[in-house]
Structures are given as structure tokens and as C-alpha cells.
Design an enzyme around this catalytic site. Structure first.
Site, PDB file in Angstrom:
ATOM      1  N   CYS A  14       0.738   3.144   6.565  1.00 61.55           N
ATOM      2  CA  CYS A  14       1.042   2.653   5.222  1.00 61.55           C
ATOM      3  C   CYS A  14       1.755   1.313   5.225  1.00 61.55           C
ATOM      4  O   CYS A  14       1.986   0.740   4.160  1.00 61.55           O
ATOM      5  CB  CYS A  14       1.846   3.704   4.460  1.00 61.55           C
ATOM      6  SG  CYS A  14       0.829   5.089   3.902  1.00 61.55           S
ATOM      7  N   LYS A  17      -0.451  -1.395   3.530  1.00 60.02           N
ATOM      8  CA  LYS A  17      -0.713  -1.448   2.097  1.00 60.02           C
ATOM      9  C   LYS A  17      -0.347  -2.805   1.520  1.00 60.02           C
ATOM     10  O   LYS A  17       0.566  -3.485   1.993  1.00 60.02           O
ATOM     11  CB  LYS A  17       0.117  -0.368   1.373  1.00 60.02           C
ATOM     12  CG  LYS A  17      -0.350   1.041   1.635  1.00 60.02           C
ATOM     13  CD  LYS A  17       0.494   2.055   0.907  1.00 60.02           C
ATOM     14  CE  LYS A  17       0.255   2.058  -0.576  1.00 60.02           C
ATOM     15  NZ  LYS A  17       0.868   3.218  -1.250  1.00 60.02           N
ATOM     16  N   ASP A  47       0.801   6.753 -10.512  1.00 60.39           N
ATOM     17  CA  ASP A  47       0.958   8.083  -9.927  1.00 60.39           C
ATOM     18  C   ASP A  47       0.179   8.193  -8.627  1.00 60.39           C
ATOM     19  O   ASP A  47      -0.518   7.269  -8.209  1.00 60.39           O
ATOM     20  CB  ASP A  47       0.498   9.152 -10.921  1.00 60.39           C
ATOM     21  CG  ASP A  47       1.441  10.340 -10.963  1.00 60.39           C
ATOM     22  OD1 ASP A  47       1.793  10.848  -9.881  1.00 60.39           O
ATOM     23  OD2 ASP A  47       1.834  10.738 -12.067  1.00 60.39           O
ATOM     24  N   ASP A  48       0.302   9.353  -7.971  1.00 60.78           N
ATOM     25  CA  ASP A  48      -0.268   9.549  -6.644  1.00 60.78           C
ATOM     26  C   ASP A  48      -1.768   9.790  -6.663  1.00 60.78           C
ATOM     27  O   ASP A  48      -2.466   9.496  -5.694  1.00 60.78           O
ATOM     28  CB  ASP A  48       0.438  10.725  -5.949  1.00 60.78           C
ATOM     29  CG  ASP A  48       1.911  10.459  -5.766  1.00 60.78           C
ATOM     30  OD1 ASP A  48       2.244   9.575  -4.972  1.00 60.78           O
ATOM     31  OD2 ASP A  48       2.729  11.120  -6.424  1.00 60.78           O
ATOM     32  N   ASP A  88      -1.442  13.346  -1.400  1.00 60.94           N
ATOM     33  CA  ASP A  88      -1.466  13.010  -2.824  1.00 60.94           C
ATOM     34  C   ASP A  88      -1.839  14.217  -3.687  1.00 60.94           C
ATOM     35  O   ASP A  88      -1.382  14.342  -4.816  1.00 60.94           O
ATOM     36  CB  ASP A  88      -2.448  11.874  -3.076  1.00 60.94           C
ATOM     37  CG  ASP A  88      -1.920  10.530  -2.609  1.00 60.94           C
ATOM     38  OD1 ASP A  88      -0.699  10.427  -2.382  1.00 60.94           O
ATOM     39  OD2 ASP A  88      -2.717   9.593  -2.453  1.00 60.94           O
ATOM     40  N   HIS A 136     -18.576   8.335   4.539  1.00 58.30           N
ATOM     41  CA  HIS A 136     -19.268   7.046   4.610  1.00 58.30           C
ATOM     42  C   HIS A 136     -18.651   6.227   5.731  1.00 58.30           C
ATOM     43  O   HIS A 136     -17.430   6.247   5.941  1.00 58.30           O
ATOM     44  CB  HIS A 136     -19.140   6.297   3.279  1.00 58.30           C
ATOM     45  CG  HIS A 136     -19.898   5.008   3.246  1.00 58.30           C
ATOM     46  ND1 HIS A 136     -21.271   4.947   3.253  1.00 58.30           N
ATOM     47  CD2 HIS A 136     -19.468   3.727   3.222  1.00 58.30           C
ATOM     48  CE1 HIS A 136     -21.660   3.688   3.217  1.00 58.30           C
ATOM     49  NE2 HIS A 136     -20.579   2.920   3.205  1.00 58.30           N
TER      50      HIS A 136
END
Length: 344
Positions: A14, A17, A47-48, A88, A136
Site C-alpha cells: 500500500c 498507492k 469508504d472501503d 475491504d 484477468h
């Protein structure tokens, strides 16, 4: 093979990000279609995950997350990336149902590495009680992996991230510092004990924490990830609340504080400070602890707001389940300063 590992892990999780400030400026300019009353939670509240009602007693929770590796071992990376994406759903109070792999992988790299990444991810989806249904892949210059996850929830039992109430206590369910520890590890400065603690935290699902929340009056919940503890806490306050945090009660991987003292910091942590720092007042908080509170977390814990009388009970239940849970502060009516932090 050692050279392969170095190329594989250049820095990720993270910490990769985009900064919260940059992202907000982009999102606010997106065109909006007609308002849909069945969309219970979209991106407006930061929100998550999104929540969309499909029946009187059923809503879908939808999320997506992927990033580059933050550890050298492909299997462990797959576990961490999957746990992070699945989180999440748990932060919204939902149950995991299906997941789709998202893969970016260099054609020149050993496909056994990709197999190990996906094996780690698949095992975490199974642990979550979900089903891996496809995915994918694209050829890319760098490795990236994650999941698109679908969960379900009753429309009346969704945990928003911004509906805390004055008097609520705040509980954090995992220790902070994994971003700093992983940064130290990339330059060969992290101890085996620190990395083991970080990996244990990042591979632990928030499934049990979310399940235990189901027995309590949860006003707000979010998982602490790339924007750091203070970035996500700022979103939780929603411009209408304030809070008091006791930094000495915040669970931390101890070595992370030492690594900050050696200036092993993350660029993402500084972006988080730039974004959330203006809303924070520190009193007698050492600089290393400040940095840990801004540190971007990968597959971090839940930050939960609930009535004080239920908080001690939930904390006990979480700790009995083996989680590092602590009451770290309380929500206040809106004051001049949004987030006030002391050591005690």
C-alpha cells in the site's frame, strides 16, 4: 536467483498507492450519472467498498485492490495481496463470496513465480470462505497482483466509515509499522523478528475481527491501509467530528520505532503527513511515533467506533481471539482541532 528476488521486490504494497490529496482532486472532477437509490455507499464517502442493494434483505459489497510486491517471497506476497483486498469486505461488515485475480506479470520472468503468487492468493480466498472464479492478466514490466472481490451483506447491517458518534471509543485490531519495517527490510536493516511480525500481521485476515463486531453496535469501521492510521482516521471524522488519541495505547511493531530513528522512512508516509498533518495536533509525542501513525499499512487492521460500554467487551473478545486489539481513543464533538494526540 538472488538477483531475481531483488528485481521482484522493488517496493510495493500500500506504499504504492496514490496520495489521498491527489486522488481526491481527480475523483471530484469525475462526471456523475443520475442518483441511484439502490447505491447505499459509493466513492463519495471515501469508504472501503461500494454497497449496492439488490433485494430488500440483500446488498452486494464490491471492491478491488492490487499492488507491487513488498516482500521477496512470491507465495507470501500472494497471501498479503489477497488478505489486503479481502479486508475491504470485512471493513463493511460483509461476507466474502467470490474473487477474481488481477495479474500484471513480465513475460520474461519465471512462471513458477506467478504460480506461487496465485497459490498464496487462492489459499487466502479459501480461508475467507470465498470462491476464486477467474480473473484477468496482462504482460507488464513489473509484477502486480490483487483481487476484485464481491461480498454480501444485509442492507441494514452495513458498517460505514464516517458515522461515528461523540462518546464512541476507537479500537484498532492490528499493530502499526509494517510499511516502515518492509522499507527497512529492502535495505537489509530489518531484523528477522520484525519481518516475521509484519508478515504475520499482513497475512492475517480481518475475518474474525469483523465477525466479532457483528455482536456489537458498530457506528463506523474502516481498515487501515495506504493512507495510514491518521489518514483513515481523518476520513472517519468526516469534517463533523473530532477525536482524542492516546498514542501510548496504539499497538505498534516495536522495531518500527527504531527504524524511524535510523531515518528509514517511506515517501508514502510523507504524503500521508502532508495530507492529514494539518488536521492533527501532537502533544509530547516523539517523532518516531508520529511517523508510525502516518505510516502506510498493507493489509492493516480494522479501526472501529462503537459505544464506550461495548468497547471493553469487544476488546476482550478480540484479544481472546488472538488479535492485538487496543482501545486507542475516543470520538468527541467537533472542536477547533480534528485529531488531538497525546502519549498517555
Amino acid at each position: 536467483m538472488e538477483e531475481q528476488k531483488i528485481v521482484f521486490c522493488k517496493g510495493g504494497g500500500c506504499t504504492a498507492k496514490l496520495g489521498a490529496g491527489v486522488l481526491s482532486r481527480v475523483l471530484e472532477k469525475l462526471p456523475r450519472g443520475p442518483e441511484d437509490p439502490r447505491l447505499l455507499i459509493g466513492y463519495d464517502s471515501k469508504d472501503d467498498a461500494a454497497v449496492y442493494q439488490v433485494a430488500e434483505d440483500l446488498a452486494i459489497v464490491q471492491t478491488l485492490d492490487f499492488f507491487p510486491p513488498m516482500v521477496d517471497d512470491p507465495y507470501t506476497f500472494g497471501q498479503i495481496a489477497a488478505a489486503n483486498a479481502l479486508s475491504d469486505i470485512y471493513a463493511m461488515g460483509g461476507q466474502v463470496r467470490t474473487a477474481l485475480n488481477i495479474v500484471c506479470f513480465p513475460e520474461s520472468m519465471d512462471l513458477n513465480i506467478l504460480g506461487e503468487i496465485m497459490r498464496g492468493g487462492a489459499e487466502k480466498v479459501m480461508e475467507a470462505g470465498g470462491t476464486l472464479v477467474g480473473g484477468h492478466s496482462i504482460a507488464d514490466s513489473d509484477v502486480k497482483y490483487g483481487l476484485s472481490v464481491m461480498g454480501t451483506i444485509h442492507p441494514d447491517k452495513v458498517y460505514p466509515n464516517n458515522q461515528g458518534q461523540p462518546g464512541d471509543c476507537l479500537i484498532l485490531t492490528k499493530p502499526l509499522g509494517v510499511g516502515i519495517v518492509c522499507t527497512a527490510n529492502r535495505v537489509g536493516e530489518a531484523s528477522p523478528e520484525a519481518m516475521a511480525a509484519a508478515i504475520t500481521s499482513m497475512t492475517t485476515l480481518n475475518k474474525e475481527a469483523s465477525r466479532l463486531c457483528g455482536g456489537h453496535t458498530i457506528h463506523a469501521c474502516t481498515d487501515v491501509t495506504g493512507f495510514g492510521f491518521l489518514g483513515h482516521l481523518h476520513e472517519m471524522m468526516d469534517g463533523r467530528l473530532s477525536c482524542s488519541i492516546r498514542a501510548g495505547q496504539v499497538p505498534v511493531i516495536p522495531q518500527a520505532l527504531d527504524y524511524v530513528g535510523e531515518f528509514l522512512l517511506t515517501a508514502a508516509g510523507q504524503r500521508n503527513r502532508n495530507h492529514a498533518g494539518p488536521f492533527v495536533t501532537f502533544e509530547n509525542v516523539p517523532f518516531p511515533m508520529e511517523e508510525v501513525l502516518f505510516d502506510p499499512q498493507t493489509s492493516g487492521g480494522l479501526l472501529i467506533a462503537l459505544p464506550r460500554e461495548e468497547g471493553e467487551v469487544l476488546r476482550k473478545e478480540l484479544r481472546e481471539a488472538g488479535l492485538t486489539a487496543e482501545i486507542v481513543g475516543e470520538i468527541l464533538p467537533r472542536q477547533e482541532q480534528e485529531i488531538y494526540i497525546t502519549m498517555d
